[in-house]
Design a protein around this motif. Structure first.
Motif, PDB file in Angstrom:
ATOM      1  N   GLY A  47       0.818  -1.209   0.000  1.00 32.90           N
ATOM      2  CA  GLY A  47       0.000   0.000   0.000  1.00 32.90           C
ATOM      3  C   GLY A  47       0.851   1.257   0.000  1.00 32.90           C
ATOM      4  O   GLY A  47       0.529   2.251  -0.669  1.00 32.90           O
ATOM      5  N   LEU A  48       1.941   1.230   0.726  1.00 37.48           N
ATOM      6  CA  LEU A  48       2.853   2.370   0.772  1.00 37.48           C
ATOM      7  C   LEU A  48       3.475   2.626  -0.599  1.00 37.48           C
ATOM      8  O   LEU A  48       3.509   3.767  -1.076  1.00 37.48           O
ATOM      9  CB  LEU A  48       3.950   2.121   1.815  1.00 37.48           C
ATOM     10  N   VAL A  88       1.227   6.694  -6.912  1.00 37.39           N
ATOM     11  CA  VAL A  88       0.085   7.526  -7.316  1.00 37.39           C
ATOM     12  C   VAL A  88       0.293   8.978  -6.881  1.00 37.39           C
ATOM     13  O   VAL A  88       0.012   9.912  -7.639  1.00 37.39           O
ATOM     14  CB  VAL A  88      -1.226   6.966  -6.715  1.00 37.39           C
ATOM     15  N   SER A  89       0.803   9.198  -5.675  1.00 34.93           N
ATOM     16  CA  SER A  89       0.887  10.564  -5.151  1.00 34.93           C
ATOM     17  C   SER A  89       2.042  11.370  -5.739  1.00 34.93           C
ATOM     18  O   SER A  89       1.955  12.599  -5.800  1.00 34.93           O
ATOM     19  CB  SER A  89       0.999  10.536  -3.633  1.00 34.93           C
ATOM     20  N   GLY A 122       0.792   3.891  -2.969  1.00 31.64           N
ATOM     21  CA  GLY A 122       0.467   5.270  -2.618  1.00 31.64           C
ATOM     22  C   GLY A 122       1.520   6.243  -3.104  1.00 31.64           C
ATOM     23  O   GLY A 122       1.201   7.329  -3.611  1.00 31.64           O
TER      24      GLY A 122
END
Length: 71
Positions: free
Chosen positions: A7-8, A14-15, A11
């Motif tokens: 997930g990190l 995407v970020s 994330g």
């Protein structure tokens, strides 16, 4: 723990482009690696705006004197 790191990583993937676009003040979902607008065009645009603002300020500042001279 494995799910956390996945997930990190997702994330961050995407970020990162969203952060680049936010910093450049362009639409968030546009290409973050596209060529920037030409610097000369940006300078011309900003100077034109500054000149117009300055003209308005001078016009407003000298209005009382012009009104006195008309009387």
């Amino acid at each position: 723990m494995k799910k956390f790191f996945i997930g990190l990583v997702l994330g961050l993937i995407v970020s990162f482009p969203l952060g680049i676009n936010f910093g450049k003040d362009v639409p968030l979902l546009s290409n973050p690696f596209a060529a920037k607008p030409d610097i000369t065009e940006r300078v011309k645009e900003r100077t034109g705006e500054m000149i117009e603002d300055t003209k308005e300020a001078i016009h407003d500042a000298t209005k009382p004197v012009r009104d006195k001279l008309k009387k």
